[in-house]
Scaffold this motif. Structure first.
Motif, short mmCIF file in Angstrom:
data_model
loop_
_atom_site.label_atom_id
_atom_site.label_comp_id
_atom_site.label_asym_id
_atom_site.label_seq_id
_atom_site.Cartn_x
_atom_site.Cartn_y
_atom_site.Cartn_z
N GLY A 158 4.38 6.51 -11.83
CA GLY A 158 4.41 5.07 -12.00
C GLY A 158 5.64 4.38 -11.46
N VAL A 159 6.60 5.14 -10.89
CA VAL A 159 7.84 4.56 -10.35
C VAL A 159 7.85 4.78 -8.85
CG1 VAL A 159 10.36 4.58 -10.40
CG2 VAL A 159 9.07 4.98 -12.50
N GLY A 160 7.68 3.69 -8.07
CA GLY A 160 7.61 3.83 -6.61
C GLY A 160 8.85 3.37 -5.89
N MET A 161 9.76 2.73 -6.61
CA MET A 161 10.97 2.20 -5.97
C MET A 161 12.14 2.29 -6.94
SD MET A 161 11.37 -1.55 -4.18
CE MET A 161 12.58 -1.86 -2.90
N CYS A 162 13.31 2.67 -6.41
CA CYS A 162 14.50 2.84 -7.25
C CYS A 162 15.68 2.13 -6.62
CB CYS A 162 14.86 4.32 -7.41
SG CYS A 162 13.61 5.29 -8.24
N GLY A 163 16.61 1.73 -7.45
CA GLY A 163 17.84 1.15 -6.95
C GLY A 163 18.77 2.23 -6.41
N VAL A 164 19.88 1.78 -5.87
CA VAL A 164 20.90 2.69 -5.34
C VAL A 164 22.13 2.57 -6.21
CG1 VAL A 164 22.35 3.29 -3.37
CG2 VAL A 164 19.99 2.54 -3.00
N TYR A 165 22.54 3.69 -6.80
CA TYR A 165 23.67 3.70 -7.73
C TYR A 165 24.98 3.85 -6.96
CZ TYR A 165 26.65 5.21 -11.61
OH TYR A 165 27.66 5.33 -12.53
N ALA A 211 0.84 -1.21 0.00
CA ALA A 211 0.00 0.00 0.00
C ALA A 211 0.87 1.25 0.00
CB ALA A 211 -0.93 -0.01 1.21
N ARG A 212 1.93 1.22 0.80
CA ARG A 212 2.85 2.37 0.84
C ARG A 212 3.52 2.58 -0.52
NH1 ARG A 212 7.95 3.07 5.08
NH2 ARG A 212 8.61 5.15 4.34
N TYR A 213 3.95 1.48 -1.09
CA TYR A 213 4.60 1.53 -2.40
C TYR A 213 3.66 2.07 -3.48
CZ TYR A 213 6.03 -0.44 -6.93
OH TYR A 213 6.33 -0.63 -8.25
N GLU A 214 2.42 1.59 -3.47
CA GLU A 214 1.45 2.02 -4.48
C GLU A 214 1.14 3.51 -4.35
OE1 GLU A 214 0.72 0.54 -7.00
OE2 GLU A 214 0.54 -1.62 -6.71
N GLY A 215 1.10 4.00 -3.10
CA GLY A 215 0.85 5.42 -2.89
C GLY A 215 1.97 6.27 -3.48
N ILE A 216 3.20 5.82 -3.25
CA ILE A 216 4.36 6.55 -3.80
C ILE A 216 4.35 6.48 -5.32
CG2 ILE A 216 6.89 6.60 -3.94
CD1 ILE A 216 6.89 5.45 -1.06
N ARG A 217 4.06 5.31 -5.83
CA ARG A 217 4.04 5.11 -7.29
C ARG A 217 3.01 6.00 -7.96
NH1 ARG A 217 2.42 1.17 -11.39
NH2 ARG A 217 0.81 0.29 -10.03
#
Length: 239
Positions: free
Chosen positions: A190-197, A179-185
Motif C-alpha cells: 500500500g506504500v508506493g512513494m516515500c520521502g528522502v531522509y 498507473a506506475r505508482y499504483e503498480g508499485i503500491r
C-alpha cells in the motif's frame, strides 16, 4: 523544490501512506490478547486450586453434618435408654452398642476434621489469591478493550476522511505516472512513494541512495529506491 507533477503525486502518496499506516495500527491494536491468555491459564489453575479448597470445604461440611446427626441420635438413644422406656435386656444392649458405635464414628470423624481444618485455611487462601489474580486480569482486559475500541473509533474516523480526500488528489496526477505508482503500491503493502531522509536515505526502507539517484532527484526525474522500488520524493528538486 520538487516539480508540480511530483508534488501532486506526493500529496496522493501521503494520503495512501496514512491509509496504510492506519490499517497497520488497526491490526496492531492492543486488545489484550496476552491478558486473555493469562486469564485462560489462571482459570485452569483455579479449577485445580479452587477445586481443592471447595472439595475440602464440602468434606468438612459433610462430616460436621454427619456428626450433628449422630449427636442427635445419641441424645435420643440415651434418653430412651435411661428414660425407663426400655424393658428388654436385649433391646437395652442393642441401644448401648449403637451408642458406642456412634461415638466411635464421632471420634473418627473428629480426627478427620482436625486434619481438614489444618488443610482448609491454606487451600482457601491459595484459591482466594488465584481469584484475586483473575479479577485483576479481567479488569485489565476490560480497560485494554475499552482503550482499543476508543482508538479504533478514532482510526475509523481518520480513515473515512482520507478515503474522502483521495479521489480529488488522484485526479490531479498524470495518468501514466499514476498507473506506475499504483503498480508499485500494489506490490509494496500500500506504500508506493516515500520521502528522502536527510537528502540521502530512502525514508521507506532506510537504504542509502547512490549519488546518481540523488542527482536525478535534484533534476526532478522519477527515481525509485533500488532496494524497495518505491518512487522517491525530495523537496529539493530543480524548481
Amino acid at each position: 523544490m520538487a516539480s508540480l507533477e511530483l508534488m501532486r503525486l506526493w500529496k496522493l502518496a501521503q494520503i495512501d501512506n496514512s491509509i496504510a499506516d492506519i490499517k497497520h495500527r488497526a491490526a496492531s491494536l492492543d486488545v489484550g490478547k496476552d491478558v486473555m491468555a493469562l486469564l485462560a491459564t489462571l482459570e485452569e489453575e483455579e479449577k485445580v486450586v479452587g477445586g481443592k479448597a471447595r472439595a475440602l470445604h464440602s468434606e468438612v461440611s459433610d462430616l460436621e453434618l454427619i456428626n450433628k446427626g449422630n449427636d442427635d441420635k445419641i441424645k435420643r438413644l440415651t434418653k430412651d435408654l435411661y428414660g425407663g422406656r426400655l424393658n428388654s435386656p436385649k433391646e437395652i444392649e442393642s441401644f448401648e452398642k449403637e451408642i458406642v458405635m456412634l461415638k466411635k464414628q464421632r471420634e473418627k470423624n473428629d480426627e478427620k476434621l482436625l486434619e481438614l481444618w489444618e488443610e482448609l485455611p491454606p487451600a482457601q487462601a491459595a484459591a482466594k489469591a488465584i481469584e484475586a489474580k483473575i479479577a485483576d486480569a479481567k479488569k485489565t482486559f476490560a480497560e485494554r478493550r475499552k482503550s482499543a475500541l476508543a482508538k479504533k473509533a478514532e482510526l475509523e474516523a481518520d480513515y473515512a476522511k482520507l478515503l474522502k480526500a483521495r479521489p480529488d488528489a488522484e485526479k490531479l496526477v498524470e495518468k501514466s505516472l499514476l498507473a506506475r505508482y499504483e503498480g508499485i503500491r500494489a506490490r509494496s503493502h500500500g506504500v508506493g512513494m516515500c520521502g528522502v531522509y536527510k537528502g540521502t536515505q530512502c525514508a521507506g526502507c532506510g537504504t542509502n541512495l547512490p549519488t546518481r539517484s540523488i542527482e536525478h532527484l535534484k533534476d526532478d526525474r522519477i527515481v525509485t529506491c533500488e532496494a524497495c522500488h518505491r518512487i522517491l520524493y525530495s523537496s529539493t528538486g530543480a524548481i
